[in-house]
Design a protein around this motif. Sequence first.
Motif, PDB file in Angstrom:
ATOM      1  N   HIS A 460       0.815  -1.208   0.000  1.00 16.62           N
ATOM      2  CA  HIS A 460       0.000   0.000   0.000  1.00 16.62           C
ATOM      3  C   HIS A 460       0.851   1.261   0.000  1.00 16.62           C
ATOM      4  CE1 HIS A 460      -3.736  -2.225   0.792  1.00 16.62           C
ATOM      5  NE2 HIS A 460      -2.982  -3.002   1.553  1.00 16.62           N
ATOM      6  N   GLY A 461       0.315   2.273  -0.686  1.00 25.12           N
ATOM      7  CA  GLY A 461       0.889   3.605  -0.651  1.00 25.12           C
ATOM      8  C   GLY A 461       0.095   4.468   0.305  1.00 25.12           C
ATOM      9  N   TYR A 462      -0.239   5.670  -0.162  1.00 22.20           N
ATOM     10  CA  TYR A 462      -0.997   6.582   0.689  1.00 22.20           C
ATOM     11  C   TYR A 462      -2.356   5.952   1.023  1.00 22.20           C
ATOM     12  CZ  TYR A 462      -3.440  10.792   2.174  1.00 22.20           C
ATOM     13  OH  TYR A 462      -4.171  11.714   2.887  1.00 22.20           O
ATOM     14  N   ALA A 463      -2.808   5.897   2.283  1.00 22.64           N
ATOM     15  CA  ALA A 463      -2.243   6.644   3.391  1.00 22.64           C
ATOM     16  C   ALA A 463      -1.511   5.742   4.383  1.00 22.64           C
ATOM     17  CB  ALA A 463      -3.379   7.365   4.134  1.00 22.64           C
ATOM     18  N   HIS A 464      -1.539   4.419   4.208  1.00 28.46           N
ATOM     19  CA  HIS A 464      -1.006   3.528   5.243  1.00 28.46           C
ATOM     20  C   HIS A 464       0.478   3.239   5.070  1.00 28.46           C
ATOM     21  CE1 HIS A 464      -5.345   1.834   5.907  1.00 28.46           C
ATOM     22  NE2 HIS A 464      -5.158   3.024   6.465  1.00 28.46           N
ATOM     23  N   ASN A 465       0.954   3.181   3.799  1.00 25.53           N
ATOM     24  CA  ASN A 465       2.377   2.907   3.509  1.00 25.53           C
ATOM     25  C   ASN A 465       2.860   1.626   4.188  1.00 25.53           C
ATOM     26  OD1 ASN A 465       2.397   5.345   2.106  1.00 25.53           O
ATOM     27  ND2 ASN A 465       3.217   6.496   3.836  1.00 25.53           N
ATOM     28  N   ASN A 466       2.072   0.563   4.096  1.00 25.91           N
ATOM     29  CA  ASN A 466       2.440  -0.677   4.767  1.00 25.91           C
ATOM     30  C   ASN A 466       2.110  -1.878   3.896  1.00 25.91           C
ATOM     31  OD1 ASN A 466      -0.331  -0.811   4.889  1.00 25.91           O
ATOM     32  ND2 ASN A 466      -0.454  -1.107   7.109  1.00 25.91           N
ATOM     33  N   VAL A 467       2.248  -3.064   4.490  1.00 27.58           N
ATOM     34  CA  VAL A 467       1.924  -4.329   3.822  1.00 27.58           C
ATOM     35  C   VAL A 467       0.877  -5.035   4.662  1.00 27.58           C
ATOM     36  CG1 VAL A 467       2.818  -6.550   3.024  1.00 27.58           C
ATOM     37  CG2 VAL A 467       4.242  -4.496   2.843  1.00 27.58           C
ATOM     38  N   ALA A 468      -0.144  -5.595   4.005  1.00 23.49           N
ATOM     39  CA  ALA A 468      -1.230  -6.290   4.716  1.00 23.49           C
ATOM     40  C   ALA A 468      -1.341  -7.718   4.204  1.00 23.49           C
ATOM     41  CB  ALA A 468      -2.553  -5.554   4.538  1.00 23.49           C
ATOM     42  N   ILE A 469      -1.649  -8.640   5.119  1.00 22.37           N
ATOM     43  CA  ILE A 469      -1.849 -10.055   4.786  1.00 22.37           C
ATOM     44  C   ILE A 469      -3.311 -10.376   5.030  1.00 22.37           C
ATOM     45  CG2 ILE A 469      -1.157 -12.430   5.277  1.00 22.37           C
ATOM     46  CD1 ILE A 469       1.484 -11.359   6.327  1.00 22.37           C
ATOM     47  N   TRP A 470      -3.969 -10.965   4.004  1.00 26.50           N
ATOM     48  CA  TRP A 470      -5.399 -11.263   4.068  1.00 26.50           C
ATOM     49  C   TRP A 470      -5.611 -12.756   3.871  1.00 26.50           C
ATOM     50  CZ3 TRP A 470      -7.838  -6.605   4.937  1.00 26.50           C
ATOM     51  CH2 TRP A 470      -7.142  -5.459   4.524  1.00 26.50           C
ATOM     52  N   LYS A 471      -6.580 -13.300   4.614  1.00 26.77           N
ATOM     53  CA  LYS A 471      -6.940 -14.707   4.436  1.00 26.77           C
ATOM     54  C   LYS A 471      -7.785 -14.856   3.172  1.00 26.77           C
ATOM     55  CE  LYS A 471      -6.683 -18.912   5.742  1.00 26.77           C
ATOM     56  NZ  LYS A 471      -5.371 -19.567   5.712  1.00 26.77           N
ATOM     57  N   TYR A 472      -7.478 -15.864   2.382  1.00 25.87           N
ATOM     58  CA  TYR A 472      -8.262 -16.128   1.163  1.00 25.87           C
ATOM     59  C   TYR A 472      -9.189 -17.313   1.414  1.00 25.87           C
ATOM     60  CZ  TYR A 472      -9.422 -17.669  -3.542  1.00 25.87           C
ATOM     61  OH  TYR A 472     -10.112 -18.046  -4.674  1.00 25.87           O
ATOM     62  N   PRO A 473     -10.471 -17.242   0.983  1.00 21.65           N
ATOM     63  CA  PRO A 473     -11.087 -16.171   0.178  1.00 21.65           C
ATOM     64  C   PRO A 473     -11.894 -15.166   0.995  1.00 21.65           C
ATOM     65  CG  PRO A 473     -12.485 -18.100   0.115  1.00 21.65           C
ATOM     66  CD  PRO A 473     -11.329 -18.449   1.038  1.00 21.65           C
ATOM     67  N   SER A 474     -11.861 -15.271   2.324  1.00 23.53           N
ATOM     68  CA  SER A 474     -12.718 -14.403   3.145  1.00 23.53           C
ATOM     69  C   SER A 474     -12.228 -12.965   3.174  1.00 23.53           C
ATOM     70  CB  SER A 474     -12.785 -14.963   4.570  1.00 23.53           C
ATOM     71  OG  SER A 474     -11.499 -14.955   5.166  1.00 23.53           O
ATOM     72  N   LEU A 475     -10.932 -12.758   2.850  1.00 27.63           N
ATOM     73  CA  LEU A 475     -10.312 -11.425   2.895  1.00 27.63           C
ATOM     74  C   LEU A 475     -10.370 -10.816   4.301  1.00 27.63           C
ATOM     75  CD1 LEU A 475     -11.333  -9.767  -0.507  1.00 27.63           C
ATOM     76  CD2 LEU A 475      -9.254 -11.004   0.090  1.00 27.63           C
ATOM     77  N   SER A 476     -10.314 -11.654   5.307  1.00 24.51           N
ATOM     78  CA  SER A 476     -10.184 -11.163   6.679  1.00 24.51           C
ATOM     79  C   SER A 476      -8.701 -10.896   6.943  1.00 24.51           C
ATOM     80  CB  SER A 476     -10.735 -12.178   7.669  1.00 24.51           C
ATOM     81  OG  SER A 476     -10.072 -13.418   7.532  1.00 24.51           O
ATOM     82  N   LYS A 477      -8.420  -9.828   7.651  1.00 24.27           N
ATOM     83  CA  LYS A 477      -7.030  -9.410   7.840  1.00 24.27           C
ATOM     84  C   LYS A 477      -6.335 -10.333   8.828  1.00 24.27           C
ATOM     85  CE  LYS A 477      -5.918  -5.105   7.662  1.00 24.27           C
ATOM     86  NZ  LYS A 477      -5.726  -3.656   7.937  1.00 24.27           N
ATOM     87  N   VAL A 478      -5.145 -10.814   8.422  1.00 27.91           N
ATOM     88  CA  VAL A 478      -4.333 -11.688   9.264  1.00 27.91           C
ATOM     89  C   VAL A 478      -3.286 -10.880  10.024  1.00 27.91           C
ATOM     90  CG1 VAL A 478      -2.755 -13.658   9.283  1.00 27.91           C
ATOM     91  CG2 VAL A 478      -4.700 -13.634   7.699  1.00 27.91           C
ATOM     92  N   ALA A 479      -2.597  -9.964   9.319  1.00 25.35           N
ATOM     93  CA  ALA A 479      -1.537  -9.185   9.966  1.00 25.35           C
ATOM     94  C   ALA A 479      -1.228  -7.953   9.130  1.00 25.35           C
ATOM     95  CB  ALA A 479      -0.277 -10.025  10.158  1.00 25.35           C
ATOM     96  N   GLU A 480      -0.562  -6.995   9.749  1.00 20.42           N
ATOM     97  CA  GLU A 480      -0.041  -5.813   9.081  1.00 20.42           C
ATOM     98  C   GLU A 480       1.454  -5.737   9.327  1.00 20.42           C
ATOM     99  OE1 GLU A 480      -1.937  -2.201  10.181  1.00 20.42           O
ATOM    100  OE2 GLU A 480      -3.810  -2.625   9.123  1.00 20.42           O
ATOM    101  N   LEU A 481       2.204  -5.388   8.280  1.00 17.87           N
ATOM    102  CA  LEU A 481       3.652  -5.251   8.371  1.00 17.87           C
ATOM    103  C   LEU A 481       4.001  -3.785   8.164  1.00 17.87           C
ATOM    104  CD1 LEU A 481       4.664  -8.378   6.240  1.00 17.87           C
ATOM    105  CD2 LEU A 481       4.232  -8.254   8.701  1.00 17.87           C
ATOM    106  N   ASN A 482       4.393  -3.123   9.239  1.00 10.66           N
ATOM    107  CA  ASN A 482       4.715  -1.700   9.195  1.00 10.66           C
ATOM    108  C   ASN A 482       6.220  -1.513   9.375  1.00 10.66           C
ATOM    109  OD1 ASN A 482       1.872  -0.545   9.189  1.00 10.66           O
ATOM    110  ND2 ASN A 482       1.813  -1.726  11.087  1.00 10.66           N
ATOM    111  N   GLY A 483       6.741  -0.485   8.746  1.00 11.78           N
ATOM    112  CA  GLY A 483       8.175  -0.212   8.848  1.00 11.78           C
ATOM    113  C   GLY A 483       8.648   0.767   7.805  1.00 11.78           C
ATOM    114  N   HIS A 484       8.053   0.710   6.615  1.00  8.32           N
ATOM    115  CA  HIS A 484       8.435   1.656   5.558  1.00  8.32           C
ATOM    116  C   HIS A 484       7.981   3.060   5.938  1.00  8.32           C
ATOM    117  CE1 HIS A 484      10.182  -0.955   2.533  1.00  8.32           C
ATOM    118  NE2 HIS A 484       9.188  -1.816   2.694  1.00  8.32           N
ATOM    119  N   GLU A 485       8.810   4.027   5.612  1.00 10.32           N
ATOM    120  CA  GLU A 485       8.533   5.413   5.945  1.00 10.32           C
ATOM    121  C   GLU A 485       7.893   6.172   4.795  1.00 10.32           C
ATOM    122  OE1 GLU A 485      12.224   7.017   7.244  1.00 10.32           O
ATOM    123  OE2 GLU A 485      12.378   5.707   9.001  1.00 10.32           O
TER     124      GLU A 485
END
Length: 541
Positions: A460-485
């Motif tokens: 993702h770019g604006y506005a979160h600037n992070n990486v997200a992991i989603w369960k397939y096929p429900s698309l429920s969020k598993v985790a977020e990876l933050n660190g990029h500025e």
Amino acid sequence: MSALWHLNRVASFPTKFKFKGARNERVSRFLDEVYENVDNMAQFGFENDIHSILKLDMPITNAPMARWQRKASSSNTSSMSGLSPGKSANVSLSSSKTPSKTPGKSKKQTPSKMGGDRFIPIRNSKQMDVATFLLTKENEPVDTNAAVTTETQKAWSVSLNGYNVEDAKILHLGGKPLNAPEGYQNNLKVLYSQTQTPASIKKSRYISSTPDRILDAPDLRNDFYLNLLDWSSRNFLAVALHNSVYLWDAAQGDIILLMKLEREEDYICSLSWTKEGTYLAVGTSDCKVQLWDVENQKRLRSMASHTARVGSLSWNDHVLSSGSRSGHIHHHDVRVADHHISTLTAHTQEVCGLKWSPDGRYLASGGNDNLVCVWPRVHEGSASNDNQPIRCWSEHQGAVKALAWCSWQPNILASGGGTSDRHIRLWNVNSGSSISSLDTQSQISSLVFAPNYKELVSAHGYAHNNVAIWKYPSLSKVAELNGHEDRVLSLTLSPDSSTIATVAADETIRLWKSFEMDPVKKKAKERLVKSTSSVIHQSIR
């Protein structure tokens, strides 16, 4: 009753009757006392009536039926309906008669209920026959020649009963759910899954919120529409930094400068490895596509056919597809000198996303015109209908750069929209329907399916600037990876599907080890992987 009648008669004497003398005065006093007694008796009777009404243990004859009486009445009615017409039933259904005992003081016996209080399974005669057969079969002697006819008996059993009798149970509630047909997707919530995924087996999976390694990427071009990162099957990570291409050996940690453009004003726009990881395609801002032999660090050829920069590339065996800012997609057969074999023209603006399906049947393209198109495979001597998309979706409200095919369901395509859209959409290419959609509240720059845990990863770019992991096929969020500025521009998956690499405008490459497999399963998977020789290894000119 006679005393009251006489008293009433005395009380009703006419008022004009007059008594005279002392005797008459005694009669008058007597009558006064009689009148007073009559009043007292009437009041006493009224109080008795009130007390009888207020007594809770006395029956109220004109009141509606009690709840337990209604249940008993309905139970008696149902029992009468089950009797045969020829038999008599002396059952009293009178609801006005008060029972001899108060319900609360009776023996501890639950009133009868309609339908009973237990679940009793209903078994048809066919199930009972199978149960009898299985019980009696245990006492039969073992036939030594039974192995010869086992397959035949199994086929007959499946044909006649719908299941194999050998696998049947004497008592069972039902069989396992049948597998859904290929390509079927249910928009409703997933209630069960017959095949367990590693995520459901290992509940204690840990996803680190910090990157496993951080690499510097100076002079990285901050352009949303470019594809500047790719990971080969031989574990080499390629990244484009302005007009140079660098390779990082993930196994050894070495860094190699593969190539650099001659003119300083030119820059690299896209990178794509072949399936075997021996050749790298490079798209440039001067409208060319270069092919490089990585092992020998030698340029094999430079193909010119576009009229604008080449921002997206994707391989399908010996065919290399390239997307340009002009909106055109070119197919190149790298085996022949006349490489340009086909042109696809459905997009009106820059083609910034391009991906071939794992089975090589379809090519997905996304553009700055908000369109997602799916094209058929190019055949030898391609016909005119191969230049027309079989699917074209316009649901996105922003540029579509992020495209990913599901590796375990080749007919499923995921697409992600830009800043004005921010949606992840799942498509069924066979039916042309939209399976599901999710608003991520952030610009989507890249997508990839992670097969180890059947998940979808988004950058993702604006506005979160992070990486997200989603369960397939429900698309429920598993985790977020933050660190990029700054905004994440692209991500790619390692050959063993255990690590993702992300590159961002903060000029860093971060490696996230989020999908490590169980060691036993990892070794089993490695044994299945066989080295194959490249089709184009001997024929690139």
